[in-house]
Design a protein around this motif. Sequence first.
Motif, PDB file in Angstrom:
ATOM      1  N   ASP A  31       0.874  -1.178   0.000  1.00  0.00           N
ATOM      2  CA  ASP A  31       0.000   0.000   0.000  1.00  0.00           C
ATOM      3  C   ASP A  31       0.909   1.226   0.000  1.00  0.00           C
ATOM      4  O   ASP A  31       1.965   1.202   0.624  1.00  0.00           O
ATOM      5  N   ASN A  35      -4.680   7.017   0.345  1.00  0.00           N
ATOM      6  CA  ASN A  35      -6.097   7.377   0.570  1.00  0.00           C
ATOM      7  C   ASN A  35      -6.400   7.581   2.050  1.00  0.00           C
ATOM      8  O   ASN A  35      -7.469   7.236   2.506  1.00  0.00           O
ATOM      9  N   SER A  37      -5.224   5.902   4.569  1.00  0.00           N
ATOM     10  CA  SER A  37      -5.548   4.526   4.899  1.00  0.00           C
ATOM     11  C   SER A  37      -5.507   4.299   6.413  1.00  0.00           C
ATOM     12  O   SER A  37      -5.012   5.122   7.157  1.00  0.00           O
TER      13      SER A  37
END
Length: 324
Positions: A31, A35, A37
Motif C-alpha cells: 500500500d 487514501n 488509509s
Amino acid sequence: MKILLTGGAGYIGSNTLNTLINLNHDVEIIDNLSNNSNLNINIKSKFNNINLNDFDILNNFLANKKFDLVIHFAGSINVSESIENPKKYYENNYVASLNLLNSMIGNNIKKLIFSSSAAVYGNDFKNPIKESDFKKPISPYGKTKLMIEETLKDYDKSYDLKFITLRFFNSCGAQLDGSLGERHNPETHIIPLLMQVASGRLSKFNLFGNNYNTYDGTCIRDYVHVLDVVDAHIKSIDYLFKKNNSDIFNIGNNKGYSVNKLILETEKVTNKKIKYEVLEGREGDPSILISDNSKIKNLLKWSPNYSDLKTILKTAWLWENKIK
Ligand SMILES: NC(=O)c1ccc[n+]([C@@H]2O[C@H](COP(=O)([O-])OP(=O)(O)OC[C@H]3O[C@@H](n4cnc5c(N)ncnc54)[C@H](O)[C@@H]3O)[C@@H](O)[C@H]2O)c1
C-alpha cells in the motif's frame, strides 16, 4: 496460504486482513497510504510501502516471494474526482493494475481476486442488476474497472491467470466492536458522512437531489456490510482453489434504502439530529441501483449476515466515536 493484499491498509483491505490473519494465512500488504488509509494495520502482517505504478520495485518485490494468491484492492475510488481528473484514474487504476498482472504472470503467480464495482453497469439498466447485464460505465472510474475486468479475461485465456472479480455495491459498516471501519480522505461515502454530521465533525450533510423517481424522491442504493464483503472474499478463495475457474460476482444485499431513510435511521441510532441541505442531483446518478445477488448465493453459498441497516449504522457509529 501465502497471500498478498494490495491496498491492504485501506477500508475493505484492512478488514479483510483481520479475518485472513485469524484464519492463519501468511499475509503481506502493499500500500502507498495514498487514501488516508487505516494506520492500525494488523501487526502480524508484513507491510510494504510500494506504489503499484513503480513496476521495477513491484516486480523485484514479487520475484522474491512465492505468493499463492493476490487480492487486489488498491486504487483510487472517487467517482467525481475521476471525471475531473481521468488521467489519475487511468494511471492509478488501469496502468497500476496492468503492472500488477504483468508482474504476477512473469513471476508465476496465477490467482487473483479483484475489487470491481457496480460502477461498471453505468446508468441504463433494470433492477436488480445481474452480472451478465449490459455494461456501459459513465465515469472514468467505472471504465477503468471494466477495462481491468476485460484484461483479466484475456490473461486467463492466454496466460492461465485464474481470477474472481467481485463487483461491490456500497460497502459500509465496521467491525462489530467498532474497532475498524471506514476512513477515506476526502470522505465521499454516505454512511461515514452521516456519522460525521452526527458526531459534529461535519456541520451538515449534502443531499444530492430529492426529485428522483423513487418513493421519497431520494436515490436508492444497495448497502452491504464490510464483514459480508470480507466473507465473500473468503468464499472466493475457496472457490478459486477448489474449482480453478475464473468468474464474476456481484456483492450486494439485493435490497435498497433511500438516502432519506438513511438519514432517519441514523438519527434513531445516534440519537442526534442530522442537519442536511438539498442540492442538485448529480449528473449520471441512477435513481435506483440494486444488485441481484443470486449468483454469489448459488455458487459461493454466500449470503449477507450483517447487512441489515441497524447493524450497518450501529457499527459505523461505534467506529465514528472511536476516531472523531
Ligand atoms: N468501498 C466501497 O464501497 C467500494 C465500492 C466499489 C468498489 N470498491 C473498490 O474496492 C477497493 C477497496 O476500496 P476501499 O473502500 O477499501 O478503498 P480505500 O481507499 O480505503 O483503499 C484503497 C487502498 O489502496 C491504496 N492505493 C491506492 N493507490 C495505490 C497504488 N498506486 N499503490 C499502492 N497502494 C495504493 C490506498 O492507499 C488505500 O489504502 C477499491 O479498488 C475500490 O474501487 C469499493
